[in-house]
Motif scaffolding. Sequence first.
Motif, PDB file in Angstrom:
ATOM      1  N   ASP A 278      29.337   6.841  78.944  1.00  0.00           N
ATOM      2  CA  ASP A 278      28.262   6.072  78.932  1.00  0.00           C
ATOM      3  C   ASP A 278      28.538   4.691  78.296  1.00  0.00           C
ATOM      4  N   LEU A 279      29.286   3.837  79.027  1.00  0.00           N
ATOM      5  CA  LEU A 279      29.885   2.433  78.341  1.00  0.00           C
ATOM      6  C   LEU A 279      28.798   1.864  77.502  1.00  0.00           C
ATOM      7  N   PRO A 280      27.780   1.382  77.920  1.00  0.00           N
ATOM      8  CA  PRO A 280      26.748   0.808  77.394  1.00  0.00           C
ATOM      9  C   PRO A 280      26.476   1.356  75.961  1.00  0.00           C
ATOM     10  N   ARG A 281      26.504   2.550  75.625  1.00  0.00           N
ATOM     11  CA  ARG A 281      26.085   3.311  74.589  1.00  0.00           C
ATOM     12  C   ARG A 281      26.919   3.445  73.422  1.00  0.00           C
ATOM     13  N   LEU A 282      28.385   3.150  73.884  1.00  0.00           N
ATOM     14  CA  LEU A 282      29.642   3.192  72.931  1.00  0.00           C
ATOM     15  C   LEU A 282      29.409   2.322  71.907  1.00  0.00           C
ATOM     16  N   GLY A 283      29.667   2.730  70.596  1.00  0.00           N
ATOM     17  CA  GLY A 283      29.305   1.648  69.310  1.00  0.00           C
ATOM     18  C   GLY A 283      30.478   0.801  69.501  1.00  0.00           C
ATOM     19  N   PRO A 284      30.268  -0.537  68.854  1.00  0.00           N
ATOM     20  CA  PRO A 284      31.398  -1.491  68.871  1.00  0.00           C
ATOM     21  C   PRO A 284      32.570  -1.139  68.358  1.00  0.00           C
ATOM     22  N   GLU A 285      32.689  -0.083  67.498  1.00  0.00           N
ATOM     23  CA  GLU A 285      33.989   0.312  66.801  1.00  0.00           C
ATOM     24  C   GLU A 285      34.794   0.950  67.885  1.00  0.00           C
ATOM     25  N   VAL A 286      34.242   1.521  68.906  1.00  0.00           N
ATOM     26  CA  VAL A 286      35.223   1.956  70.200  1.00  0.00           C
ATOM     27  C   VAL A 286      35.588   1.162  71.058  1.00  0.00           C
ATOM     28  N   GLN A 287      36.721   0.622  71.038  1.00  0.00           N
ATOM     29  CA  GLN A 287      37.105  -0.528  71.780  1.00  0.00           C
ATOM     30  C   GLN A 287      37.852   0.036  73.201  1.00  0.00           C
ATOM     31  N   ARG A 288      38.199   1.251  72.987  1.00  0.00           N
ATOM     32  CA  ARG A 288      38.978   1.833  74.486  1.00  0.00           C
ATOM     33  C   ARG A 288      38.563   3.497  74.434  1.00  0.00           C
ATOM     34  N   VAL A 289      38.607   3.793  75.672  1.00  0.00           N
ATOM     35  CA  VAL A 289      38.271   5.308  76.096  1.00  0.00           C
ATOM     36  C   VAL A 289      39.733   5.802  76.870  1.00  0.00           C
TER      37      VAL A 289
ATOM     38  N   VAL B  33      45.969  21.356  85.124  1.00  0.00           N
ATOM     39  CA  VAL B  33      45.936  19.956  84.632  1.00  0.00           C
ATOM     40  C   VAL B  33      44.482  20.089  83.703  1.00  0.00           C
ATOM     41  N   ASP B  34      44.468  19.800  82.405  1.00  0.00           N
ATOM     42  CA  ASP B  34      43.275  19.810  81.489  1.00  0.00           C
ATOM     43  C   ASP B  34      43.040  18.343  81.070  1.00  0.00           C
ATOM     44  N   ALA B  35      41.919  17.962  81.851  1.00  0.00           N
ATOM     45  CA  ALA B  35      41.640  16.392  81.311  1.00  0.00           C
ATOM     46  C   ALA B  35      40.877  16.155  80.111  1.00  0.00           C
ATOM     47  N   SER B  36      41.201  15.245  79.349  1.00  0.00           N
ATOM     48  CA  SER B  36      40.500  15.041  78.162  1.00  0.00           C
ATOM     49  C   SER B  36      40.440  13.315  77.936  1.00  0.00           C
ATOM     50  N   ALA B  37      39.518  12.930  76.904  1.00  0.00           N
ATOM     51  CA  ALA B  37      38.906  11.493  76.674  1.00  0.00           C
ATOM     52  C   ALA B  37      39.445  11.346  75.231  1.00  0.00           C
ATOM     53  N   LEU B  38      39.977  10.403  74.888  1.00  0.00           N
ATOM     54  CA  LEU B  38      40.221   9.870  73.421  1.00  0.00           C
ATOM     55  C   LEU B  38      39.515   8.517  73.238  1.00  0.00           C
ATOM     56  N   LEU B  39      38.450   8.449  72.007  1.00  0.00           N
ATOM     57  CA  LEU B  39      37.822   7.215  71.747  1.00  0.00           C
ATOM     58  C   LEU B  39      38.589   6.493  70.744  1.00  0.00           C
ATOM     59  N   LEU B  40      39.102   5.255  70.969  1.00  0.00           N
ATOM     60  CA  LEU B  40      40.029   4.679  70.179  1.00  0.00           C
ATOM     61  C   LEU B  40      39.435   3.444  69.509  1.00  0.00           C
ATOM     62  N   ASP B  41      39.780   3.047  68.453  1.00  0.00           N
ATOM     63  CA  ASP B  41      39.215   1.862  67.605  1.00  0.00           C
ATOM     64  C   ASP B  41      39.956   0.489  67.727  1.00  0.00           C
ATOM     65  N   ALA B  42      39.857  -0.476  67.359  1.00  0.00           N
ATOM     66  CA  ALA B  42      40.503  -1.704  67.484  1.00  0.00           C
ATOM     67  C   ALA B  42      42.105  -1.444  67.253  1.00  0.00           C
ATOM     68  N   ASN B  43      42.587  -0.516  66.383  1.00  0.00           N
ATOM     69  CA  ASN B  43      43.819  -0.402  66.271  1.00  0.00           C
ATOM     70  C   ASN B  43      44.450   0.569  67.014  1.00  0.00           C
ATOM     71  N   GLY B  44      43.827   0.824  67.916  1.00  0.00           N
ATOM     72  CA  GLY B  44      44.557   1.971  69.052  1.00  0.00           C
ATOM     73  C   GLY B  44      44.564   3.402  68.490  1.00  0.00           C
ATOM     74  N   LYS B  45      43.626   3.788  67.556  1.00  0.00           N
ATOM     75  CA  LYS B  45      43.664   5.230  66.762  1.00  0.00           C
ATOM     76  C   LYS B  45      42.352   5.793  66.951  1.00  0.00           C
ATOM     77  N   VAL B  46      42.408   7.063  67.111  1.00  0.00           N
ATOM     78  CA  VAL B  46      41.269   7.977  67.068  1.00  0.00           C
ATOM     79  C   VAL B  46      40.781   7.793  65.512  1.00  0.00           C
ATOM     80  N   ARG B  47      39.384   8.004  65.208  1.00  0.00           N
ATOM     81  CA  ARG B  47      39.034   8.010  63.878  1.00  0.00           C
ATOM     82  C   ARG B  47      38.767   9.417  63.144  1.00  0.00           C
ATOM     83  N   GLY B  48      38.914  10.450  64.071  1.00  0.00           N
ATOM     84  CA  GLY B  48      39.002  11.855  63.535  1.00  0.00           C
ATOM     85  C   GLY B  48      38.941  12.566  64.753  1.00  0.00           C
TER      86      GLY B  48
END
Length: 334
Positions: A83-94, A32-47
């Motif tokens: 690092d949750l407090p350092r995430l920019g406001p455009e990131v709504q979900r991880v 199992v390979d773990a990963s994290a995706l940073l999503l915006d308010a639309n639930g999408k990655v930005r790139g």
Amino acid sequence: MTHITKGANIPVPSELLRVAVCRQNVAGAPTVDASALLLDANGKVRGDADLVFYNQPHHPSGTVRHLGTDEGNGQLAEWLEADLPRLGPEVQRVVIAGSCDGGVFGSVPGLYVQVLTGGGAPVALYAVNDATTETAFVIGEFYRRGGGWKFRAVGQGYASGLAGLATDFGSAVLRYDGPPSLLGLRRTTSDDDPLSYRPGPRQDGDLRRHPGPAPAGHRPAVGDGGGPLLRPGHRVRGDRPAARPDDGRAPRVLDRAAGGRVSGQGYTVVRHTGSESGMMLTHEPKGALDLPVVWALGERLEPVRRITTAPGLHTFPTGFLQIRTGGAWSLEIR
């Protein structure tokens, strides 16, 4: 520590948190390979940069990292850090996700995810007990709520693998266009055409853009109660090296008429043009735990059979082979 079930959520501290994606260390079980995706308010990655995994272990912002893999007391853990407090406001979900190599999630023994503080204090644990034929899995997610953060146990799988997962979170921005673990190698639209190769750092297929609509000084406890003590960032058997000296090159051709020998360093795809043959595999490991793992690739270029994890004389089939190692290697037809 709070044990949560699928669909449940709990508040988490708004601080640096670590996530351990754990499973029992059983011989022959899928990886199992773990990963994290940073999503915006639309639930999408930005790139592409919003996907963090072992071969792209740092988000450009430095807020999300893949820390490596460790083992202890019969378990394996792959570590992520947010690092949750350092995430920019455009990131709504991880989103915390995983992909399965060599099987399906229903065959992964003892799969669970645990959230801990940066100091190692357990926060939450979610045990996955209903996986079946999935090859990609959204295990959980951090999301903003009421000025703070919560963690939800998601437990959503994709039998279509990373293709289904990327479609959900990438839509018109990202689409998965290749089988797992092929360094960007993919079929062209016609089976009569040659293979095309798109250079890029990813081993888990190529996530590409498509226009148009469509820790130091402590050992955090991992496990339930008296579980193993693991520490993030320590590489173990099968862990992938971050550097890939052969990235961006076309598949190597191994042909008896052309000398019958190929060599290289790092992850590489080799095309064997002849019939099934005995070959000598040599290997110079990059570190004490580096193994030469060779897979046979199927008609759709997906890994179908692991041939060996050791140097020496082995029988290799015709067609495409994938070599997974951080060190130098060579294949010579005998």
